[in-house]
Design a protein around this motif. Structure first.
Motif, PDB file in Angstrom:
ATOM      1  N   TRP A   1       0.835  -1.199   0.000  1.00  6.70           N
ATOM      2  CA  TRP A   1       0.000   0.000   0.000  1.00  6.70           C
ATOM      3  C   TRP A   1       0.872   1.253   0.000  1.00  6.70           C
ATOM      4  O   TRP A   1       0.567   2.226  -0.696  1.00  6.70           O
ATOM      5  CB  TRP A   1      -0.918  -0.020   1.225  1.00  6.70           C
TER       6      TRP A   1
ATOM      7  N   VAL B   1       0.129   3.326  -3.288  1.00  8.23           N
ATOM      8  CA  VAL B   1      -0.820   4.409  -3.032  1.00  8.23           C
ATOM      9  C   VAL B   1      -0.108   5.670  -2.566  1.00  8.23           C
ATOM     10  O   VAL B   1      -0.252   6.745  -3.163  1.00  8.23           O
ATOM     11  CB  VAL B   1      -1.884   3.969  -1.996  1.00  8.23           C
TER      12      VAL B   1
ATOM     13  N   VAL C   1       0.992   9.409  -5.082  1.00  6.53           N
ATOM     14  CA  VAL C   1       0.281  10.642  -4.730  1.00  6.53           C
ATOM     15  C   VAL C   1       1.253  11.676  -4.175  1.00  6.53           C
ATOM     16  O   VAL C   1       1.159  12.868  -4.492  1.00  6.53           O
ATOM     17  CB  VAL C   1      -0.853  10.343  -3.738  1.00  6.53           C
TER      18      VAL C   1
ATOM     19  N   SER D   1      -5.762   9.710   1.766  1.00 11.49           N
ATOM     20  CA  SER D   1      -5.349   8.362   1.355  1.00 11.49           C
ATOM     21  C   SER D   1      -5.615   7.348   2.462  1.00 11.49           C
ATOM     22  O   SER D   1      -6.163   6.270   2.221  1.00 11.49           O
ATOM     23  CB  SER D   1      -3.873   8.352   0.965  1.00 11.49           C
TER      24      SER D   1
ATOM     25  N   CYS E   1     -11.120  11.875  -8.540  1.00  9.66           N
ATOM     26  CA  CYS E   1     -10.195  10.877  -9.093  1.00  9.66           C
ATOM     27  C   CYS E   1      -9.430  10.164  -7.984  1.00  9.66           C
ATOM     28  O   CYS E   1      -9.269   8.925  -8.007  1.00  9.66           O
ATOM     29  CB  CYS E   1      -9.227  11.541 -10.066  1.00  9.66           C
ATOM     30  N   LEU E   2      -8.958  10.925  -7.001  1.00 14.23           N
ATOM     31  CA  LEU E   2      -8.169  10.324  -5.923  1.00 14.23           C
ATOM     32  C   LEU E   2      -9.012   9.409  -5.051  1.00 14.23           C
ATOM     33  O   LEU E   2      -8.553   8.327  -4.652  1.00 14.23           O
ATOM     34  CB  LEU E   2      -7.531  11.422  -5.068  1.00 14.23           C
TER      35      LEU E   2
ATOM     36  N   GLY F   1     -11.609   7.647  -5.851  1.00 17.80           N
ATOM     37  CA  GLY F   1     -11.785   6.393  -6.575  1.00 17.80           C
ATOM     38  C   GLY F   1     -10.532   5.540  -6.538  1.00 17.80           C
ATOM     39  O   GLY F   1     -10.606   4.314  -6.358  1.00 17.80           O
ATOM     40  N   TYR F   2      -9.376   6.181  -6.707  1.00 10.29           N
ATOM     41  CA  TYR F   2      -8.120   5.434  -6.679  1.00 10.29           C
ATOM     42  C   TYR F   2      -7.841   4.856  -5.297  1.00 10.29           C
ATOM     43  O   TYR F   2      -7.448   3.686  -5.169  1.00 10.29           O
ATOM     44  CB  TYR F   2      -6.962   6.337  -7.107  1.00 10.29           C
ATOM     45  N   TYR F   3      -8.057   5.645  -4.243  1.00  8.69           N
ATOM     46  CA  TYR F   3      -7.812   5.153  -2.888  1.00  8.69           C
ATOM     47  C   TYR F   3      -8.683   3.937  -2.571  1.00  8.69           C
ATOM     48  O   TYR F   3      -8.209   2.939  -2.016  1.00  8.69           O
ATOM     49  CB  TYR F   3      -8.107   6.256  -1.862  1.00  8.69           C
TER      50      TYR F   3
ATOM     51  N   LEU G   1     -10.309   1.830  -4.686  1.00  7.22           N
ATOM     52  CA  LEU G   1     -10.053   0.672  -5.540  1.00  7.22           C
ATOM     53  C   LEU G   1      -8.697   0.043  -5.237  1.00  7.22           C
ATOM     54  O   LEU G   1      -8.582  -1.182  -5.106  1.00  7.22           O
ATOM     55  CB  LEU G   1     -10.120   1.092  -7.013  1.00  7.22           C
ATOM     56  N   ALA G   2      -7.666   0.866  -5.113  1.00  3.49           N
ATOM     57  CA  ALA G   2      -6.323   0.333  -4.872  1.00  3.49           C
ATOM     58  C   ALA G   2      -6.244  -0.386  -3.537  1.00  3.49           C
ATOM     59  O   ALA G   2      -5.656  -1.473  -3.433  1.00  3.49           O
ATOM     60  CB  ALA G   2      -5.296   1.470  -4.928  1.00  3.49           C
ATOM     61  N   THR G   3      -6.841   0.203  -2.501  1.00  5.98           N
ATOM     62  CA  THR G   3      -6.795  -0.436  -1.184  1.00  5.98           C
ATOM     63  C   THR G   3      -7.518  -1.769  -1.205  1.00  5.98           C
ATOM     64  O   THR G   3      -7.027  -2.769  -0.656  1.00  5.98           O
ATOM     65  CB  THR G   3      -7.416   0.489  -0.126  1.00  5.98           C
TER      66      THR G   3
END
Length: 508
Positions: free
Chosen positions: A232, A236, A240, A267, A457-458, A460-462, A464-466
């Motif tokens: 992570w 992540v 960023v 995050s 955008c962030l 969604g990324y946080y 999904l990635a997590t």
């Protein structure tokens, strides 16, 4: 008494069985704890429940071989960094020539110590808020980040976050810049050596995943953090940090974050929400705070350390650091008072845990704005941070356990306050207070629109990635403990120790 337990049987055929049973009972009797103060857990660490991860299924011998291989690899990497040719002397010719500012170096090093102190402060804050059966487990989940993250920061991730761009679009750095500590030396990085930047920013990297684990602290399988945290951190946090603080994509777009609203708090806060959703609701009965004194002590340490967090982000011992320091204190005070008044408004008592939550919400909300807004705006940001987090916390208590069971309100405190702080930064930032871009309330309404696009955008990324990283981790090491371990409490079922002797608990 042992032979009586076995039962009398004169049959010749059953004599060997009887003897074996007696020996087994004798061994159990000898291995039972005799000290009344010793833990009485029926499970030893890492043995209860059926393993589900690939790395949990091998035999004990193979597990020891794997652990030895990891330890040997760590030693080998240290040897490689020792014998690798340096880019220049660690204390090169530039030191003392006037290119480096000793005041800035001193302030950044002191700020680094303050930020590091925030991690044990967070451990106390979480450890006091959690139920009494999970205090040690929660503190361990936070503190382990102090062991894992600095290793990867030294090997590669500092370069990913603050190295030269890996290529267009500028979303992450290349390992070639500072990998294996190459070029981390006394060269000038803006009035201070690269080593100082490495130390200061490394403290931010430590506390970010430590914040996240609070949402799952009472049901996470501790060994899984050894794999999840570094993944992570690199997937992540580092991208960023590069995009926000190292001239990357978000910085180029014109969205500002002075000290870590997007990088640290959003995050970890939104990641905590995804983690809680992945883990599912708690099975054991939800308990009240184990030790409120721990919680307020942790909040006080966080407030103290946050002066280095925000003030140090000026990256110099100058008027910008003083201004960020001032705004941090003002916003935190108003946020704490706002939380107290909200409790009174809804008929709640003066709860010290509410004081602590107000402190944290104010600190988080002002983080992205502390060096970009005036004092009045800092007060507004502190108040709004508490209001937004308070409302979300109420909703999470009513509905959250069915959807995403956040054990310690990490999402409400960090995700919501961090997001609110970023939005208000885009409204109140002004060149009069140190920002090089004016906000929406100072004649630049497009700044709010840009901020909202980046935040969407962030987020969604946080999320999904997590979720994906937890899924991957769970394949190799089960992320969640068994229901029996959770019911017993992770202090004894996973760590086999508690914050106080069990005899003391019985006396209480």
């Amino acid at each position: 008494g042992i032979l009586n337990d076995v039962g009398a049987d004169d049959s010749h055929q059953r004599l060997p069985v009887t003897i074996l049973s007696a020996v087994e009972l004798l061994l159990r009797h000898l291995s039972a704890p005799t000290d009344s103060s010793a833990p009485t857990s029926s499970k030893m660490p890492f043995t209860a429940g059926l393993p589900s991860g690939l790395l949990e299924k091998p035999s004990p011998l193979l597990k020891k071989i794997m652990i030895g291989f990891v330890l040997a690899s760590l030693f080998g990497l240290a040897v490689a960094m020792t014998v690798a040719p340096p880019s220049q002397e660690l204390l090169g010719a530039e030191y003392g020539t006037g290119n480096l500012n000793s005041a800035s170096i001193s302030w950044l090093l002191f700020s680094s110590a303050l930020v590091l102190l925030m991690t044990p402060g967070l451990a106390f804050f979480y450890g006091g808020m959690i139920g009494h059966k999970n205090v040690i487990a929660t503190i361990s989940a936070v503190v382990i980040c102090m062991a894992i993250v600095p290793i990867f920061w030294s090997l590669m991730s500092f370069s990913l976050a603050f190295g030269d761009s890996a290529g267009h679009p500028d979303m992450i750095g290349t390992p070639r810049s500072y990998g294996l500590m190459y070029n981390v030396d006394s060269s000038d990085a803006g009035g201070y050596p690269v080593t100082t930047l490495f130390i200061f920013q490394g403290m931010f990297a430590i506390i970010t995943p430590a914040i996240l684990v609070g949402s799952i602290a009472d049901r996470v399988n501790f060994p899984s953090l050894m794999l999840f945290v570094p993944m992570w951190h690199m997937a992540v946090y580092c991208p960023v940090a590069f995009m926000v603080w190292n001239g990357g994509l978000i910085n180029q777009y014109g969205v500002l974050d002075f000290a870590g609203g997007m990088v640290v708090h959003m995050s970890s806060g939104w990641g905590a929400l995804a983690a809680a959703f992945f883990m599912g609701p708690r099975k054991a009965e939800v308990e009240g705070p184990a030790n409120v004194a721990y919680t307020i002590l942790g909040a006080a340490l966080l407030w103290f350390g946050w002066f280095g967090f925000n003030g140090g982000s000026a990256l110099a011992g100058n008027e910008f650091a003083a201004h960020a320091f001032l705004n941090t204190n003002v916003a935190t005070s108003t946020a704490m008072l706002a939380w107290i008044l909200l409790d009174q408004l809804f008929g709640k008592p003066f709860k010290v845990t509410g004081f602590a939550m107000g402190i944290v919400c104010g600190l988080v909300a002002i983080t992205p704005a502390c060096g970009l807004v005036n004092v009045g705006a800092a007060s507004i940001i502190g108040i709004m941070g508490s209001i937004c987090s308070y409302c979300v916390q109420v909703v999470m208590v009513m509905l959250g356990r069915k959807i995403a069971d956040d054990s310690l309100d990490v999402f409400a405190a960090h995700g919501v306050s961090g997001t609110a702080g970023m939005i208000m930064t885009s409204l109140f930032q002004t060149s009069e207070a140190g920002s090089y871009i004016d906000g929406a309330f100072y004649g630049n309404p497009s700044e709010l629109g840009k901020c909202m696009i980046v935040l969407l955008c962030l987020v969604g990324y946080y999320l999904l990635a997590t979720y994906i990283l937890m899924f991957i981790t769970n394949i190799f090491i089960s992320m969640r403990v068994t229901e029996e371990e959770e019911e017993e409490g992770l202090d004894f079922s996973k760590h086999y120790e508690g914050p106080v002797a069990e005899s003391t608990v019985a006396d209480l």
